[in-house]
Motif scaffolding. Structure first.
Motif, short mmCIF file in Angstrom:
data_model
loop_
_atom_site.label_atom_id
_atom_site.label_comp_id
_atom_site.label_asym_id
_atom_site.label_seq_id
_atom_site.Cartn_x
_atom_site.Cartn_y
_atom_site.Cartn_z
N ALA A 20 146.17 21.77 -142.14
CA ALA A 20 146.98 21.74 -140.91
C ALA A 20 146.09 21.67 -139.68
N VAL A 21 144.94 22.35 -139.73
CA VAL A 21 144.00 22.30 -138.62
C VAL A 21 143.47 20.87 -138.46
N VAL A 22 143.18 20.22 -139.58
CA VAL A 22 142.71 18.83 -139.54
C VAL A 22 143.73 17.94 -138.85
N VAL A 23 144.99 18.10 -139.20
CA VAL A 23 146.04 17.26 -138.61
C VAL A 23 146.19 17.54 -137.12
N VAL A 26 145.71 13.87 -135.14
CA VAL A 26 146.78 13.15 -134.43
C VAL A 26 146.42 12.90 -132.96
N PRO A 27 146.02 13.94 -132.20
CA PRO A 27 145.62 13.65 -130.81
C PRO A 27 144.41 12.72 -130.73
N ALA A 28 143.48 12.84 -131.68
CA ALA A 28 142.31 11.96 -131.66
C ALA A 28 142.72 10.51 -131.83
N PHE A 29 143.65 10.25 -132.75
CA PHE A 29 144.12 8.88 -132.95
C PHE A 29 144.83 8.36 -131.71
N LEU A 42 155.93 14.87 -135.33
CA LEU A 42 156.45 15.54 -136.52
C LEU A 42 155.33 16.15 -137.36
N ALA A 43 154.22 15.41 -137.45
CA ALA A 43 153.07 15.94 -138.19
C ALA A 43 152.53 17.21 -137.53
#
Length: 439
Positions: free
Chosen positions: A179-182, A186-189, A209-210
Motif C-alpha cells: 500500500a505504501v508503494v501504491v 500513483v502520484p509519481a505516475f 481508487l487505488a
C-alpha cells in the motif's frame, strides 16, 4: 517476423523452471501456521484485520490447505506471471536483438534461485511476487498504449487500466507495505505523465481508487480484531492484536539497546524503561507479563508515532544505515533461511547464470548505469514505468526495512525486486534507443 527465437527461449525457461521446482519440497515456517489457520476459518470481514492480510489465506482457502497443492499453485502462478512480463516487454521493445535480450532477461528473473525457492514456502512471498509481476506487465502495456493514443482512449485501454487496478488492489491486500508503494507510485505516475493524466480523466479516477484502497489497507493494520481463535494470539492481550502492533513492538524492542533511542522514547512517555532495557532476549514479557502492562499500553497507543518521529529525526544516520546494509535493503541477501536444501547447488557457471538478476555485482552495475539510462529517454513509455518502479520501490524498501526489525531481508524482497526490475527496464530502453539510432 519469426517467433522461433522467442518460442525457444520460452520453452527452455518453462522446462528449466519445471525441473527446478519439481526438485523441491514444501517448506513450513512459523508464519505458515498463521496463514493456514486463517484459511481454515470461515470467512468474516474481521479477517481484514487479522495478523496477516486476507488475500493469501483466501487463496489457500480456495485451493485447499494441503502444502503440496499450495506450492504447485504458487509455481504455476509464478511462471505464468513471468511469461506475461516477458511478452509485455517484447511487445514494447522495437529492435529485434534487444527484444530477444529482454525475453532472456525475463526468463532469468523467472528461474532466479530465491524466486524458485519461495514458490515452495507456505508464505506470502511467492503469490505477492507473481501479482507484482503481473502488475508490471499490465503497467508496461498500459503505458505503451497511452503513449500511442493522442486522442481519447480506446475501450481496450480502459479495460487494461481497470485490470491493472484490480490486480493492484489484490496485491495491496497481500502485504501491507504494498500500500505504501501504491501511495508513492500513483502520484509519481501522474507527475511524470501529467498531460496524459489530464487528457484522460478516467486515469485520475482509477489512481484515486487505488489510493483509497491503499489508505484502507494501512488503516486496517491499526484495528484490533475480535477474538481470532488463532494459536498465535493464544496468550496475547486483546489490545495487542492489531496487525501493526507486533512489528511496532519489534522495532521498539530492537532500539532498547540504544541509550539515545531509549531516552527519546522516555521523553515521549515510555514507562518502565529501566525494566525494559534489562529484558534482553526476554523482550516478549513486555506483552505477556501483566506487571509490564503500562509499557505494553504505551506500545499499543503511542509507540508507532514515536518511532516514526525518531526515524525522521535522524535521516542522515538512517541513510547511512541503509547504504551500509544495501543488500538486505534490496532483499538480495540473507534469504537462505527460507530456501530449500541445495537451492544453489549447481556448477559455478549455472549458478552465476541463474542468479544473474540477484547477484550483487549485477545490481551494482545497474545502479551505476541508472543515471545514464534515463538520459534522453524520458518520452519512452517504458521509461515512465521504470522511473515509477524505482522511486516507489525504494520507498517500499524503506517501509519494509524500518516497518519491522525482524526478517528484514524477506520483508524487503518484493520492493527490492521492484527496484531491480525498474533498473533493468531503464537500461533496456536506453539500449533499444541506442541501437535504433545507430541503424
Amino acid at each position: 517476423m519469426s517467433l522461433a527465437p522467442f518460442a525457444a527461449i520460452a520453452v527452455a525457461a518453462w522446462l528449466i523452471f519445471y525441473l527446478l521446482v519439481r526438485a523441491q519440497a514444501p517448506r513450513l515456517f512459523y508464519d505458515s501456521t498463521v496463514f493456514l489457520e486463517i484459511a481454515e476459518q470461515p470467512w468474516s470481514w474481521a479477517q481484514l484485520f487479522y495478523p496477516k492480510p486476507p488475500l493469501v489465506p483466501l487463496v489457500y482457502r480456495a485451493i485447499g490447505t494441503d502444502p503440496q497443492v499450495i506450492v504447485v499453485a504458487q509455481s504455476v502462478l509464478a511462471i505464468v506471471a513471468w511469461s506475461m512480463f516477458g511478452a509485455a516487454l517484447a511487445s514494447v521493445i522495437e529492435r529485434r536483438s534487444v527484444r530477444i535480450a529482454a525475453v532472456v532477461i525475463a526468463a532469468l528473473f523467472a528461474i532466479a534461485p530465491t524466486r524458485i525457492g519461495f514458490t515452495h514456502g507456505v508464505l506470502s512471498e511467492s503469490i505477492n511476487d507473481s501479482l507484482q509481476t503481473i502488475a508490471f506487465a499490465l503497467a508496461i502495456l498500459l503505458a505503451a498504449r497511452l503513449g500511442r493514443e493522442a486522442g481519447s482512449a480506446t475501450t481496450r485501454t480502459r479495460l487494461l487500466a481497470g485490470t491493472l487496478l484490480v490486480v493492484a488492489i489484490l496485491w495491496m491486500w497481500t502485504r501491507d507495505t504494498n500500500a505504501v508503494v501504491v501511495l508513492v507510485a500513483v502520484p509519481a505516475f501522474v507527475v511524470m505523465r501529467w498531460r496524459a493524466a489530464r487528457r484522460h480523466g478516467w486515469l485520475l479516477a482509477i489512481g484515486g481508487l487505488a489510493i483509497v484502497n491503499a489508505m484502507i489497507v494501512i488503516w486496517s493494520t491499526t484495528v484490533v480484531p475480535p477474538a481470532t481463535g488463532l494459536s498465535v494470539h493464544e496468550r496475547w492481550p486483546q489490545d495487542f492484536t492489531a496487525r501493526k502492533t507486533y512489528p511496532t513492538f519489534n522495532n521498539i524492542s530492537d532500539r532498547l539497546r540504544d541509550p539515545e533511542a531509549v531516552a527519546y522514547f522516555v521523553e515521549r512517555g515510555m514507562p518502565q524503561a529501566e525494566q525494559l532495557v534489562l529484558l534482553g532476549a526476554r523482550d516478549q514479557e513486555i506483552y505477556l507479563d501483566p506487571a509490564l502492562t503500562p509499557a505494553r499500553r504505551w506500545i499499543v497507543e503511542r509507540a508507532g508515532s514515536t518511532y516514526v518521529s525518531w526515524l525522521v529525526r535522524h535521516p542522515i544516520a538512517h541513510v547511512g544505515q541503509i547504504l551500509g546494509d544495501l543488500w538486505t535493503f534490496l532483499g538480495v541477501h540473507k534469504q537462505h533461511v527460507y530456501m530449500p536444501p541445495g537451492w544453489t547447488r549447481h556448477t559455478t557457471v549455472v549458478r552465476w547464470v541463474r542468479a544473474a538478476t540477484e547477484t550483487k555485482i549485477v545490481v551494482i552495475l545497474l545502479l551505476l548505469a541508472c543515471p545514464f539510462a534515463f538520459r534522453r529517454t524520458e518520452r519512452h513509455p517504458v521509461t515512465v514505468v521504470a522511473g515509477v518502479l524505482i522511486l516507489s520501490g525504494v520507498i517500499g524498501c524503506a517501509a519494509s526495512y524500518y516497518g519491522d526489525s525482524l526478517e528484514r531481508a524477506r520483508h524487503c524482497y518484493a520492493a527490492g525486486q521492484q527496484v531491480i526490475v525498474g533498473l533493468v527496464l531503464a537500461v533496456l530502453v536506453r539500449v533499444d534507443l541506442f541501437v535504433r539510432r545507430r541503424r
